[in-house]
Write a protein that holds these residues in place. Structure first.
Motif, PDB file in Angstrom:
ATOM      1  N   LEU A  76       0.854  -0.919  -0.023  1.00 41.67           N
ATOM      2  CA  LEU A  76      -0.073   0.146  -0.037  1.00 41.67           C
ATOM      3  C   LEU A  76       0.838   1.118  -0.140  1.00 41.67           C
ATOM      4  CD1 LEU A  76      -2.764  -1.110   2.562  1.00 41.67           C
ATOM      5  CD2 LEU A  76      -3.122  -0.475   0.238  1.00 41.67           C
ATOM      6  N   ASP A  80      -2.096   4.728   3.252  1.00 42.30           N
ATOM      7  CA  ASP A  80      -3.236   4.145   3.000  1.00 42.30           C
ATOM      8  C   ASP A  80      -3.214   3.047   3.953  1.00 42.30           C
ATOM      9  OD1 ASP A  80      -4.093   5.711   1.403  1.00 42.30           O
ATOM     10  OD2 ASP A  80      -3.930   4.559  -0.594  1.00 42.30           O
ATOM     11  N   THR A  81      -4.390   2.472   4.245  1.00 43.01           N
ATOM     12  CA  THR A  81      -4.551   1.374   5.135  1.00 43.01           C
ATOM     13  C   THR A  81      -5.623   0.382   4.644  1.00 43.01           C
ATOM     14  OG1 THR A  81      -6.416   2.165   6.462  1.00 43.01           O
ATOM     15  CG2 THR A  81      -4.222   2.708   7.199  1.00 43.01           C
ATOM     16  N   TYR A  82      -5.838  -0.705   5.159  1.00 50.70           N
ATOM     17  CA  TYR A  82      -7.000  -1.504   4.800  1.00 50.70           C
ATOM     18  C   TYR A  82      -8.274  -1.030   4.710  1.00 50.70           C
ATOM     19  CZ  TYR A  82      -4.256  -5.973   3.597  1.00 50.70           C
ATOM     20  OH  TYR A  82      -3.470  -6.908   3.017  1.00 50.70           O
ATOM     21  N   ASN A  84      -8.704   2.292   4.555  1.00 52.78           N
ATOM     22  CA  ASN A  84      -9.011   3.640   3.940  1.00 52.78           C
ATOM     23  C   ASN A  84      -8.073   3.446   2.961  1.00 52.78           C
ATOM     24  OD1 ASN A  84      -9.302   6.252   3.019  1.00 52.78           O
ATOM     25  ND2 ASN A  84      -8.347   7.328   4.851  1.00 52.78           N
ATOM     26  N   ASN A  85      -8.308   3.029   1.776  1.00 51.47           N
ATOM     27  CA  ASN A  85      -7.343   2.970   0.503  1.00 51.47           C
ATOM     28  C   ASN A  85      -8.210   3.314  -0.647  1.00 51.47           C
ATOM     29  OD1 ASN A  85      -8.291   0.633  -0.609  1.00 51.47           O
ATOM     30  ND2 ASN A  85      -7.478  -0.503   1.449  1.00 51.47           N
ATOM     31  N   ALA A  86      -7.649   3.270  -1.874  1.00 52.63           N
ATOM     32  CA  ALA A  86      -8.097   3.474  -3.322  1.00 52.63           C
ATOM     33  C   ALA A  86      -9.390   2.715  -3.430  1.00 52.63           C
ATOM     34  CB  ALA A  86      -7.138   3.557  -4.308  1.00 52.63           C
ATOM     35  N   THR A  88     -11.232   1.209  -1.048  1.00 53.61           N
ATOM     36  CA  THR A  88     -12.478   1.584  -0.230  1.00 53.61           C
ATOM     37  C   THR A  88     -13.116   2.795  -0.330  1.00 53.61           C
ATOM     38  OG1 THR A  88     -11.031   2.358   1.474  1.00 53.61           O
ATOM     39  CG2 THR A  88     -11.615  -0.149   1.816  1.00 53.61           C
ATOM     40  N   ARG A  89     -12.144   3.749  -0.988  1.00 52.07           N
ATOM     41  CA  ARG A  89     -12.913   4.912  -1.267  1.00 52.07           C
ATOM     42  C   ARG A  89     -13.667   4.883  -2.744  1.00 52.07           C
ATOM     43  NH1 ARG A  89      -7.428   6.307   0.816  1.00 52.07           N
ATOM     44  NH2 ARG A  89      -6.654   6.402  -1.225  1.00 52.07           N
ATOM     45  N   GLU A 414      -7.610   6.406  -9.134  1.00 53.83           N
ATOM     46  CA  GLU A 414      -6.748   5.950  -8.037  1.00 53.83           C
ATOM     47  C   GLU A 414      -6.617   4.506  -8.182  1.00 53.83           C
ATOM     48  OE1 GLU A 414      -6.467   7.633  -3.720  1.00 53.83           O
ATOM     49  OE2 GLU A 414      -8.426   7.125  -4.214  1.00 53.83           O
ATOM     50  N   TYR A 418      -3.269   1.678  -8.571  1.00 52.55           N
ATOM     51  CA  TYR A 418      -2.925   0.574  -7.704  1.00 52.55           C
ATOM     52  C   TYR A 418      -2.628  -0.684  -8.444  1.00 52.55           C
ATOM     53  CZ  TYR A 418      -4.282   1.937  -2.872  1.00 52.55           C
ATOM     54  OH  TYR A 418      -4.295   2.429  -1.380  1.00 52.55           O
ATOM     55  N   THR A 427      -6.047  -5.929  -0.603  1.00 49.68           N
ATOM     56  CA  THR A 427      -6.682  -4.572  -0.170  1.00 49.68           C
ATOM     57  C   THR A 427      -7.916  -4.257  -0.675  1.00 49.68           C
ATOM     58  OG1 THR A 427      -5.390  -3.454  -2.052  1.00 49.68           O
ATOM     59  CG2 THR A 427      -4.296  -3.752   0.126  1.00 49.68           C
TER      60      THR A 427
END
Length: 578
Positions: A76, A80-82, A84-86, A88-89, A414, A418, A427
């Motif tokens: 990641l 970014d986290t599991y 809050n990342n591209a 989940t956004r 985004e 990734y 992710t």
């Protein structure tokens, strides 16, 4: 009322009792007026801008809690986290749905988190379960939503075609009493286990493998190469090591075959840990066959001669990866995609490192492989969650829209970044794959034609393949490139999947269809001990602590300690299914 129950410590060790109690509590709460009937698919539609639309957003923000299966190195970007990342956004932007992780874990830790969630009665709104038995358990105790109608209503045509490509086997695995109770991951055939050999070392030592160019080599070829690597130490470490294997030794999942002896077993037509049909139609456990005994004899001989790592049985998975990374070992058994996440570490340490993939053939020139179980993981939705259709929408978004959008750089920039930079698929909201039965070789065909210029990038079926083409072209321009992603995609696709395609085209595979997958009632009590007995017995034989004939003692003990009972149960179940 739930807080009045004081039996959690016992429930944690007796999961079936937990589930029954959880179901009872739900009933009591409902009777007390503490809960209402769960909404139907039609009820859920009232929250949507366009009810029934596979990609419709919700009018007001909704929240979904999840159990997330993670990996050690998700790659990641910083920050970014599991949660809050591209990806989940993207869910938030697409559906106005906010993901909150109730728990995150990997491997056995994840399994424990699932058990704890069930035991406490606090299931996340959505989570992955990793066996049909676990799915049945949840259904028996009325803890998850029936997805039959929302699947029919919300799944896109492409998603339905993907599942249908398994001739019903994938959805059937998730269907109980005629109702679809989970959304299955798909597992396409990804055999065989490959032998990945340091090509740069072969070149330095002047070793020529695979003289006939068919991609398949003999055991003796591996032996001789390993001995040369040990003798001449092309990694120049001063401490070369033989071929390392994990102490679990075997697997029934080719995708998880890294550092196992599944490839060695194939040369004897042995299938340890698989359930097979014997010549008389009876159920046979592959780890107890004469072919497996012959395989153990080969491994014991290798260990005695130093071809196998002398610390076999004591190294962790990470320890083994470090042997390759440090240049101490140059022959690795593993799946087609091991360059993407394992061997790529070697490239990071040595920019000149290159691997070639081979597979092992038997004395008749055949490559013996087993068909995969089409689905063994399932996404389930908590009973009573207001938006069960959101699970289908997430499937649509990631495994149809994102996978097939040819202008993803514009529509989902985004997420496109990734994909391009190789961020791990774990992710995504659901750590599963949903691919058609032929997708691996279909994608390979696109990649090859794209590299040759026979089709343009706008004609490539998937975004992933488009990115792979660009990465592979980068590698082909400079094979000493510092771009690890370009290196790994070339090795996994052109070498790994390319070998599968070649062997398929040349009809080199000899397929075995497993007779059974899953567990039986007695396995829940005995299988952990039987697995331990098997692993310890095999290690003893390979390391010479016991002679090869000790295999007969293992088989006898395995049968007495529950193996015969398990076989009887499998035979009864397979007869019922038939």
């Amino acid at each position: 009322m739930r807080n009045n129950w004081s039996i959690k410590s016992k429930l944690l060790t007796k999961r079936l009792a937990v589930l029954s109690m959880s179901a009872l509590m739900v009933s009591i709460l409902a009777a007390c007026g503490g809960a209402s009937n769960p909404p139907t698919a039609e009820d859920a539609g009232q929250y949507e801008v366009t009810p029934g639309d596979p990609f419709s957003a919700y009018k007001d923000e909704v929240t979904v809690t999840m159990g997330r299966v993670t990996t050690a190195n998700p790659k990641l970007p910083s920050g970014d986290t599991y949660e809050n990342n591209a990806y989940t956004r993207l869910v938030k932007d697409s559906f106005n749905a906010q993901i909150k992780d109730q728990f995150e874990a990997n491997g056995e830790d994840y399994s424990r988190q699932v058990s704890l969630a069930i035991a406490s009665g606090e299931l996340p709104d959505m989570m992955r379960v990793d066996s049909k038995d676990e799915l049945k358990e949840l259904v028996d105790n009325d803890l998850i939503e029936d997805m039959t109608e929302v699947y029919k209503q919300y799944a896109t045509d492409n998603i339905k075609k993907t599942y249908d490509s398994y001739d019903g086997r994938a959805l059937d695995n998730a269907t109980i009493d005629g109702r679809l109770m989970g959304l299955p991951a798909t597992s396409l055939d990804s055999a065989p286990t490959m032998v990945w050999v340091r090509q740069d070392w072969l070149d330095v030592l002047g070793i020529k493998l695979d003289a006939d160019g068919d991609g398949a080599i003999k055991l003796e070829d591996v032996e001789k190469t390993a001995e040369e690597f040990l003798k001449k130490d092309p990694g120049q470490t001063g401490k070369p090591v033989g071929i390392p294997f994990v102490n679990t030794l075997n697997t029934t999942d080719y995708n998880g075959s890294a550092y196992t002896m599944l490839g060695v077993a194939s040369t004897e037509n042995a299938f340890p840990q698989y359930w097979m049909k014997g010549e008389d139609g009876s159920i046979v456990y592959g780890s107890t066959t004469e072919e497996t005994k012959q395989m153990l004899g080969i491994m014991a001989d290798w260990f005695k001669r130093g071809i196998i790592d002398p610390q076999f049985g004591t190294r962790t998975f990470d320890d083994i990866t470090a042997l390759y990374t440090n240049g101490q070992s140059g022959i690795a058994f593993g799946p087609w995609h091991i360059p993407d996440w394992g061997l790529s570490n070697v490239k990071q340490m040595d920019k000149h490192a290159k691997f070639t993939a081979y597979t092992l053939e038997d004395a008749d020139g055949k490559v013996n492989v087993a068909h995969a179980n089409p689905s063994g993981q399932f996404i389930v939705v908590r009973k009573g969650y207001e938006h069960p259709e959101l699970a289908i929408k997430i499937i649509n978004l990631f495994y149809d829209k994102l996978a097939n959008d040819k202008d993803v750089e514009t529509s989902m920039p985004e997420a496109a970044k990734y994909l391009e930079s190789g961020v791990d698929g774990s992710t995504r909201p659901f750590n599963i794959e949903v691919n058609s039965a032929t997708s691996l070789l279909d994608d390979y065909s696109d990649v090859v034609r794209g590299i040759k210029g026979e089709i343009g990038l706008d004609q490539v079926r998937t975004t992933e393949s488009k990115n792979n083409i660009e990465s592979i072209q980068t590698y082909l321009k400079d094979q000493d490139t510092d771009d690890v992603t370009a290196w790994s995609k070339y090795h996994s696709r052109m070498n790994g999947v390319g070998l599968i395609d070649k062997l398929t085209q040349e009809s080199k595979f000899n397929w075995m269809t497993p007779a059974f997958s899953g567990t039986t009632p007695s396995m829940k009590q005995t299988w952990a001990n039987l697995n331990k007995l098997e692993q310890e017995s095999f290690i003893k034989i390979i390391t010479g602590a016991e002679p090869l004939d000790y295999f007969e003692t293992f088989v006898s003990n395995w049968k007495k300690q529950g193996g015969d009972q398990v076989i009887q149960e499998i035979e009864a179940e397979t007869k019922t299914q038939k």
